[in-house]
Design a protein around this motif. Sequence first.
Motif, PDB file in Angstrom:
ATOM      1  N   CYS A 163       0.839  -1.194   0.000  1.00  0.00           N
ATOM      2  CA  CYS A 163       0.000   0.000   0.000  1.00  0.00           C
ATOM      3  C   CYS A 163       0.877   1.248   0.000  1.00  0.00           C
ATOM      4  CB  CYS A 163      -0.928  -0.001   1.203  1.00  0.00           C
ATOM      5  SG  CYS A 163      -2.211  -1.262   1.102  1.00  0.00           S
ATOM      6  N   GLY A 168      -0.529   7.900   2.588  1.00  0.00           N
ATOM      7  CA  GLY A 168      -1.367   7.747   3.769  1.00  0.00           C
ATOM      8  C   GLY A 168      -0.862   8.567   4.936  1.00  0.00           C
ATOM      9  N   SER A 171      -1.536  12.256   4.395  1.00  0.00           N
ATOM     10  CA  SER A 171      -2.932  12.605   4.669  1.00  0.00           C
ATOM     11  C   SER A 171      -3.180  12.706   6.174  1.00  0.00           C
ATOM     12  CB  SER A 171      -3.883  11.586   4.038  1.00  0.00           C
ATOM     13  OG  SER A 171      -3.728  10.305   4.625  1.00  0.00           O
ATOM     14  N   SER A 291      -6.439   3.726   6.520  1.00  0.00           N
ATOM     15  CA  SER A 291      -6.872   2.355   6.264  1.00  0.00           C
ATOM     16  C   SER A 291      -6.225   1.808   5.004  1.00  0.00           C
ATOM     17  CB  SER A 291      -8.399   2.317   6.122  1.00  0.00           C
ATOM     18  OG  SER A 291      -8.844   1.006   5.815  1.00  0.00           O
ATOM     19  N   GLN A 292      -5.752   0.556   5.100  1.00  0.00           N
ATOM     20  CA  GLN A 292      -5.158  -0.127   3.959  1.00  0.00           C
ATOM     21  C   GLN A 292      -6.073  -1.272   3.503  1.00  0.00           C
ATOM     22  OE1 GLN A 292      -0.613  -0.432   4.180  1.00  0.00           O
ATOM     23  NE2 GLN A 292      -1.201  -0.878   6.279  1.00  0.00           N
ATOM     24  N   THR A 323      -4.403   4.052  -0.081  1.00  0.00           N
ATOM     25  CA  THR A 323      -4.891   4.077   1.301  1.00  0.00           C
ATOM     26  C   THR A 323      -6.008   5.110   1.412  1.00  0.00           C
ATOM     27  OG1 THR A 323      -3.223   5.720   1.894  1.00  0.00           O
ATOM     28  CG2 THR A 323      -2.660   3.407   2.260  1.00  0.00           C
ATOM     29  N   ARG A 324      -6.745   5.062   2.533  1.00  0.00           N
ATOM     30  CA  ARG A 324      -7.814   6.037   2.776  1.00  0.00           C
ATOM     31  C   ARG A 324      -7.728   6.533   4.215  1.00  0.00           C
ATOM     32  NH1 ARG A 324     -13.530   4.384   2.442  1.00  0.00           N
ATOM     33  NH2 ARG A 324     -12.792   2.422   3.321  1.00  0.00           N
ATOM     34  N   LEU A 326      -9.701   7.590   7.261  1.00  0.00           N
ATOM     35  CA  LEU A 326     -11.052   7.494   7.809  1.00  0.00           C
ATOM     36  C   LEU A 326     -11.121   8.353   9.069  1.00  0.00           C
ATOM     37  CD1 LEU A 326     -11.631   3.629   7.449  1.00  0.00           C
ATOM     38  CD2 LEU A 326     -12.190   5.449   5.821  1.00  0.00           C
TER      39      LEU A 326
END
Length: 337
Positions: A163, A168, A171, A291-292, A323-324, A326
């Motif tokens: 990832c 990530g 962010s 999150s991965q 990645t995100r 959350l």
Amino acid sequence: MRERKRVTIEDVAKRAGVTSMTVSRTLTGSGPVSNSVRVRVEAAIRELGYIPNRVARGLRSNRTNTLALVVTDVTNPFFTTVARGAEDAASDRNQLLLLCNTDESEAEELRYIELLAGQGVDGILFVPAKNGYEARKLAASRSLPLVILDRRVEGEPVSFVRCDSSSGSVSAAEHLRELGHRRIAILAGPVGVPTSDDRVSSFLGGFQGDQNLIDVLHGRFSTDWGREAAAIALASKPRPTALFALNNFIAIGALQVLHEQGVRVPEDMSIVGFDDLPASMMVDPFLTVVSQPAYEMGSTAVEVVLQAIDNPAAAIVEKILPTRLLVRRSTARLADR
């Protein structure tokens, strides 16, 4: 008590009224077999309780249809989800998946690679403790296809699925920066582990001129280290207003200490973690995380290693999954506290 005789492929052929070669073709799909013959063979297999000998078939075909997943910590929910994705993908392709745990030990990596080569596995999905150079070299010497998971590694080119830890972490840094946080403690993993190094450097890069206000604490990717690191951060003067935990175990340990010391989250301390926990483990999704896609990482790695097995001359495959961030309830604006 008399030992029961093992049912052979010849026994199945005799019961079905066909040749052993026809039974083999039915099992492997390696040649044409009529529907009526297939039905007879399958009925004979059920009646006799025949179990194909995977090792013997492997000796004839030079394939055992067996893969191995070697991870650093099988108790980590992230790797549990990776394993589930790999297992599902392997099962869909009629592959057996073995699971090995190294406890972040490079010596254990080498031991497992040697054992797996001796067992005749067709390929390995490998999460190295650090760079994994010696283990990769050993696998190559055994002509054993290997795909790296969850790591950026230096040295000889190798296929990998990981990832984007860097984006990530950026962010996460931007999120805390927008909330007004400047004095932050990064609860990191060991120096030399690419995922930890990448996340630290990228997070610091997201703060540009304010890097001197950020403390980096290095330890293991464990709950115990999360507890120890959080205690160190809370005792520092001045105390940070936010924590960035570089994996889920570190975040869990840090949250335990914050709770024990009466530090409210996010009222007194904001915290961001890296890696989410499976939904089944969370009654109330609380922690803000990067999150991965762990399940996708595992399933994609199986496809990559199978390609390498089918075509050893195939080009190196490099897969970087997004990645995100959350945003949940463990972070708050500094001015609101």
